[in-house]
Motif scaffolding. Structure first.
Motif, PDB file in Angstrom:
ATOM      1  N   ALA A 112       7.218  -5.148  -3.108  1.00  9.05           N
ATOM      2  CA  ALA A 112       6.935  -4.535  -4.404  1.00  9.05           C
ATOM      3  C   ALA A 112       6.583  -3.059  -4.251  1.00  9.05           C
ATOM      4  CB  ALA A 112       5.803  -5.285  -5.103  1.00  9.05           C
ATOM      5  N   SER A 113       5.781  -2.726  -3.246  1.00  9.23           N
ATOM      6  CA  SER A 113       5.364  -1.337  -3.053  1.00  9.23           C
ATOM      7  C   SER A 113       6.533  -0.458  -2.616  1.00  9.23           C
ATOM      8  CB  SER A 113       4.239  -1.273  -2.008  1.00  9.23           C
ATOM      9  OG  SER A 113       3.125  -2.020  -2.419  1.00  9.23           O
ATOM     10  N   LEU A 114       7.333  -0.947  -1.673  1.00 10.06           N
ATOM     11  CA  LEU A 114       8.456  -0.151  -1.184  1.00 10.06           C
ATOM     12  C   LEU A 114       9.547  -0.017  -2.239  1.00 10.06           C
ATOM     13  CD1 LEU A 114       8.601  -1.568   2.450  1.00 10.06           C
ATOM     14  CD2 LEU A 114       7.969   0.751   1.780  1.00 10.06           C
ATOM     15  N   ALA A 115       9.739  -1.052  -3.064  1.00  6.48           N
ATOM     16  CA  ALA A 115      10.707  -0.948  -4.163  1.00  6.48           C
ATOM     17  C   ALA A 115      10.254   0.092  -5.179  1.00  6.48           C
ATOM     18  CB  ALA A 115      10.894  -2.304  -4.826  1.00  6.48           C
ATOM     19  N   ALA A 116       8.954   0.126  -5.485  1.00 12.50           N
ATOM     20  CA  ALA A 116       8.436   1.135  -6.416  1.00 12.50           C
ATOM     21  C   ALA A 116       8.530   2.536  -5.812  1.00 12.50           C
ATOM     22  CB  ALA A 116       6.985   0.802  -6.772  1.00 12.50           C
ATOM     23  N   LEU A 117       8.301   2.641  -4.510  1.00 12.13           N
ATOM     24  CA  LEU A 117       8.341   3.944  -3.846  1.00 12.13           C
ATOM     25  C   LEU A 117       9.756   4.505  -3.771  1.00 12.13           C
ATOM     26  CD1 LEU A 117       6.610   6.047  -2.285  1.00 12.13           C
ATOM     27  CD2 LEU A 117       7.166   4.778  -0.194  1.00 12.13           C
ATOM     28  N   THR A 118      10.718   3.651  -3.467  1.00  8.68           N
ATOM     29  CA  THR A 118      12.101   4.103  -3.313  1.00  8.68           C
ATOM     30  C   THR A 118      12.900   4.037  -4.603  1.00  8.68           C
ATOM     31  OG1 THR A 118      12.837   1.878  -2.669  1.00  8.68           O
ATOM     32  CG2 THR A 118      12.109   3.360  -0.902  1.00  8.68           C
ATOM     33  N   GLY A 119      12.399   3.284  -5.583  1.00 13.99           N
ATOM     34  CA  GLY A 119      13.127   3.118  -6.828  1.00 13.99           C
ATOM     35  C   GLY A 119      14.281   2.146  -6.734  1.00 13.99           C
ATOM     36  N   VAL A 124      -8.797 -14.863   9.407  1.00 14.01           N
ATOM     37  CA  VAL A 124      -7.747 -13.872   9.158  1.00 14.01           C
ATOM     38  C   VAL A 124      -7.327 -13.896   7.693  1.00 14.01           C
ATOM     39  CG1 VAL A 124      -5.368 -13.223   9.712  1.00 14.01           C
ATOM     40  CG2 VAL A 124      -6.923 -13.896  11.540  1.00 14.01           C
ATOM     41  N   ILE A 125      -7.238 -15.099   7.097  1.00 16.05           N
ATOM     42  CA  ILE A 125      -6.901 -15.206   5.671  1.00 16.05           C
ATOM     43  C   ILE A 125      -7.925 -14.439   4.830  1.00 16.05           C
ATOM     44  CG2 ILE A 125      -6.760 -16.779   3.702  1.00 16.05           C
ATOM     45  CD1 ILE A 125      -5.692 -18.899   5.546  1.00 16.05           C
ATOM     46  N   LEU A 126      -9.217 -14.679   5.072  1.00 18.07           N
ATOM     47  CA  LEU A 126     -10.258 -14.011   4.291  1.00 18.07           C
ATOM     48  C   LEU A 126     -10.191 -12.501   4.463  1.00 18.07           C
ATOM     49  CD1 LEU A 126     -13.276 -16.411   5.010  1.00 18.07           C
ATOM     50  CD2 LEU A 126     -11.750 -16.407   3.035  1.00 18.07           C
ATOM     51  N   PHE A 127      -9.995 -12.055   5.706  1.00 24.01           N
ATOM     52  CA  PHE A 127      -9.952 -10.617   5.976  1.00 24.01           C
ATOM     53  C   PHE A 127      -8.766  -9.955   5.271  1.00 24.01           C
ATOM     54  CE2 PHE A 127      -8.234  -7.125   8.509  1.00 24.01           C
ATOM     55  CZ  PHE A 127      -9.329  -6.251   8.521  1.00 24.01           C
ATOM     56  N   LEU A 128      -7.579 -10.552   5.404  1.00 28.82           N
ATOM     57  CA  LEU A 128      -6.389  -9.923   4.835  1.00 28.82           C
ATOM     58  C   LEU A 128      -6.369  -9.998   3.306  1.00 28.82           C
ATOM     59  CD1 LEU A 128      -3.605 -10.928   7.374  1.00 28.82           C
ATOM     60  CD2 LEU A 128      -4.724  -8.721   7.076  1.00 28.82           C
ATOM     61  N   ASN A 129      -6.906 -11.068   2.733  1.00 26.82           N
ATOM     62  CA  ASN A 129      -7.000 -11.122   1.270  1.00 26.82           C
ATOM     63  C   ASN A 129      -7.881  -9.998   0.736  1.00 26.82           C
ATOM     64  OD1 ASN A 129      -5.295 -13.301   0.790  1.00 26.82           O
ATOM     65  ND2 ASN A 129      -6.932 -14.814   0.832  1.00 26.82           N
ATOM     66  N   GLN A 130      -8.988  -9.743   1.433  1.00 27.00           N
ATOM     67  CA  GLN A 130      -9.861  -8.649   0.999  1.00 27.00           C
ATOM     68  C   GLN A 130      -9.233  -7.293   1.292  1.00 27.00           C
ATOM     69  OE1 GLN A 130     -12.593  -9.022  -0.838  1.00 27.00           O
ATOM     70  NE2 GLN A 130     -12.088 -11.211  -0.797  1.00 27.00           N
ATOM     71  N   ALA A 131      -8.491  -7.191   2.393  1.00 27.44           N
ATOM     72  CA  ALA A 131      -7.808  -5.933   2.702  1.00 27.44           C
ATOM     73  C   ALA A 131      -6.762  -5.607   1.646  1.00 27.44           C
ATOM     74  CB  ALA A 131      -7.160  -6.021   4.090  1.00 27.44           C
ATOM     75  N   VAL A 132      -6.042  -6.626   1.175  1.00 27.74           N
ATOM     76  CA  VAL A 132      -5.049  -6.420   0.111  1.00 27.74           C
ATOM     77  C   VAL A 132      -5.736  -5.948  -1.165  1.00 27.74           C
ATOM     78  CG1 VAL A 132      -3.531  -7.689  -1.455  1.00 27.74           C
ATOM     79  CG2 VAL A 132      -3.262  -7.940   1.005  1.00 27.74           C
ATOM     80  N   ARG A 133      -6.874  -6.545  -1.484  1.00 32.54           N
ATOM     81  CA  ARG A 133      -7.615  -6.101  -2.682  1.00 32.54           C
ATOM     82  C   ARG A 133      -8.070  -4.652  -2.532  1.00 32.54           C
ATOM     83  NH1 ARG A 133      -9.367 -11.617  -2.586  1.00 32.54           N
ATOM     84  NH2 ARG A 133      -8.895 -12.634  -4.587  1.00 32.54           N
ATOM     85  N   ALA A 134      -8.495  -4.280  -1.320  1.00 32.72           N
ATOM     86  CA  ALA A 134      -8.971  -2.907  -1.099  1.00 32.72           C
ATOM     87  C   ALA A 134      -7.829  -1.899  -1.198  1.00 32.72           C
ATOM     88  CB  ALA A 134      -9.652  -2.814   0.267  1.00 32.72           C
ATOM     89  N   ILE A 135      -6.630  -2.279  -0.741  1.00 30.06           N
ATOM     90  CA  ILE A 135      -5.494  -1.344  -0.720  1.00 30.06           C
ATOM     91  C   ILE A 135      -4.777  -1.308  -2.060  1.00 30.06           C
ATOM     92  CG2 ILE A 135      -3.257  -0.860   0.345  1.00 30.06           C
ATOM     93  CD1 ILE A 135      -4.373  -2.157   2.917  1.00 30.06           C
ATOM     94  N   TRP A 136      -4.447  -2.477  -2.616  1.00 30.11           N
ATOM     95  CA  TRP A 136      -3.628  -2.550  -3.829  1.00 30.11           C
ATOM     96  C   TRP A 136      -4.424  -2.896  -5.092  1.00 30.11           C
ATOM     97  CZ3 TRP A 136      -1.115  -4.433   0.740  1.00 30.11           C
ATOM     98  CH2 TRP A 136       0.053  -3.736   1.084  1.00 30.11           C
ATOM     99  N   GLY A 137      -5.679  -3.322  -4.929  1.00 30.70           N
ATOM    100  CA  GLY A 137      -6.465  -3.732  -6.087  1.00 30.70           C
ATOM    101  C   GLY A 137      -6.243  -5.197  -6.419  1.00 30.70           C
ATOM    102  N   SER A 138      -7.014  -5.700  -7.364  1.00 24.83           N
ATOM    103  CA  SER A 138      -6.932  -7.110  -7.741  1.00 24.83           C
ATOM    104  C   SER A 138      -5.905  -7.384  -8.829  1.00 24.83           C
ATOM    105  CB  SER A 138      -8.307  -7.614  -8.217  1.00 24.83           C
ATOM    106  OG  SER A 138      -9.265  -7.513  -7.176  1.00 24.83           O
ATOM    107  N   ALA A 139      -5.443  -6.336  -9.520  1.00 25.56           N
ATOM    108  CA  ALA A 139      -4.473  -6.532 -10.593  1.00 25.56           C
ATOM    109  C   ALA A 139      -3.115  -6.919 -10.009  1.00 25.56           C
ATOM    110  CB  ALA A 139      -4.337  -5.261 -11.420  1.00 25.56           C
ATOM    111  N   PRO A 140      -2.416  -7.871 -10.616  1.00 25.01           N
ATOM    112  CA  PRO A 140      -1.099  -8.278 -10.105  1.00 25.01           C
ATOM    113  C   PRO A 140      -0.093  -7.129 -10.157  1.00 25.01           C
ATOM    114  CG  PRO A 140      -1.957  -9.886 -11.680  1.00 25.01           C
ATOM    115  CD  PRO A 140      -2.834  -8.681 -11.776  1.00 25.01           C
ATOM    116  N   LEU A 141       0.786  -7.098  -9.164  1.00 23.21           N
ATOM    117  CA  LEU A 141       1.895  -6.147  -9.141  1.00 23.21           C
ATOM    118  C   LEU A 141       3.148  -6.834  -9.671  1.00 23.21           C
ATOM    119  CD1 LEU A 141       1.526  -4.411  -5.641  1.00 23.21           C
ATOM    120  CD2 LEU A 141       0.543  -3.721  -7.826  1.00 23.21           C
ATOM    121  N   GLN A 142       4.043  -6.037 -10.210  1.00 23.29           N
ATOM    122  CA  GLN A 142       5.313  -6.552 -10.699  1.00 23.29           C
ATOM    123  C   GLN A 142       6.457  -5.878  -9.949  1.00 23.29           C
ATOM    124  OE1 GLN A 142       5.610  -9.062 -12.856  1.00 23.29           O
ATOM    125  NE2 GLN A 142       3.384  -9.198 -13.114  1.00 23.29           N
ATOM    126  N   MET A 143       7.455  -6.663  -9.562  1.00 24.68           N
ATOM    127  CA  MET A 143       8.641  -6.131  -8.904  1.00 24.68           C
ATOM    128  C   MET A 143       9.837  -6.443  -9.798  1.00 24.68           C
ATOM    129  SD  MET A 143       9.953  -6.918  -5.028  1.00 24.68           S
ATOM    130  CE  MET A 143      11.331  -6.025  -4.300  1.00 24.68           C
TER     131      MET A 143
END
Length: 306
Positions: free
Chosen positions: A53-60, A103-122
């Motif tokens: 989702a992030s790379l698609a938004a970045l590259t269009g 690892v699940i707990l760490f990465l779930n929180q890392a995703v929230r810190a980087i992308w936020g808790s709001a859902p992304l759309q692709m």
């Protein structure tokens, strides 16, 4: 249930099944070859969706996002293997479960810190927008057909890789006789790393393909992980063929069961309790099917010979 709705739910079940297979294929190889329980495999599905989702938004472009997300998911998997998982191969299964849950707990929180808790759309790529007519007045999205086709093609390529190449022969041998393979001079650790990275990329691919039809949010891999474990238990641990057949079976039971059970219960009870009971029973059908299959075949439908 009408014929049209049954047809749509059947296709939805097959499409969900191939996504489950993409996740379960890597998981069953890691479990079968490495005897390693990786609860964090669902997180790699989530990371694939976020990266796509992030790379698609970045590259269009959806296609550039997909192409770039696959090596990114591979690198994430290899990084996790190098930092965490390789230190757990010689530990008992309880240690592996606890560490990978961390690892699940760490990465779930890392995703929230980087992308936020709001859902992304692709967005769905323009090439795959619209639908095809299944019955008069009934259309089915082209993108869901594309997911089904991509999953089936990936399953075929994976079968060729595992069954018809030297690397596949080593993977199959490692699943049954890992000490002997190591004694013949094969770097078993490198083989493990290859299997782990490939499994992470398959899970990431499933996440990217699912992103346009699902909301991309933290924790989205948890439900998929549970069903992926059901798939590998039903199919037989370490069996790619078993994972494919079991994934389609689980996808159909999960999708059709949830939609069909309320209609069936309305024949014997009022609409409101039938809807509530049907939803509850529909969510249990996969696990009931797993229990029945294991009662007859305790090692799964297609256990690896060893």
């Amino acid at each position: 249930m009408s014929l049209g709705l049954l047809l749509v739910q059947g296709l939805n079940g097959l499409q969900f099944g191939v996504l489950l297979f993409l996740v379960a294929a890597g998981l069953t190889l890691v479990f079968g070859v490495m005897d390693f329980i990786n609860l964090a495999h669902g997180v790699q599905y989530m990371l694939g969706a976020y990266l796509g989702a992030s790379l698609a938004a970045l590259t269009g472009s959806f296609w550039l996002g997909l192409v770039l997300a696959l090596p990114a998911a591979l690198l994430c998997g290899l990084l996790l293997e190098w930092l965490v998982f390789r230190h757990l191969y010689d530990r008992d299964h309880l240690s592996q479960v606890l560490a990978t849950f961390g690892v699940i707990l760490f990465l779930n929180q890392a995703v929230r810190a980087i992308w936020g808790s709001a859902p992304l759309q692709m967005p769905v790529p323009p090439l795959l927008e619209g639908g095809i007519t299944l019955l008069p007045g009934l259309q089915y999205p082209v993108y869901r057909i594309a997911i089904l086709a991509a999953g089936l093609a990936t399953a075929g390529l994976l079968w060729l890789l595992v069954e018809r190449t030297r690397v596949g022969a080593l993977v199959r041998a490692g699943a049954t006789h890992a000490p002997m393979v190591a004694a013949l001079g094969v770097d078993i650790r490198r083989l493990f790393m290859l299997v782990f990275g490939f499994g992470a990329m398959l899970a990431g691919f499933a996440g990217v393909m699912a992103a346009p039809i699902l909301s991309v949010d933290p924790g989205m891999g948890d439900t998929v992980l549970i069903l992926a474990f059901v798939v590998i238990v039903i199919g037989g641990i370490g069996s790619v063929r078993g994972a494919f057949i079991a994934a389609l079976l689980v996808g159909l039971i999960e999708t059709i069961g949830r939609s069909l059970m309320p209609d069936l219960l309305r024949l014997v009870m009022a609409a409101s309790p039938a809807r509530q009971a049907g939803a509850a029973i529909g969510s249990m059908l996969v696990y009931i099917a797993m229990a029945l299959i294991l009662a007859v075949r305790p090692r799964g439908l297609f256990p690896v010979r060893g």
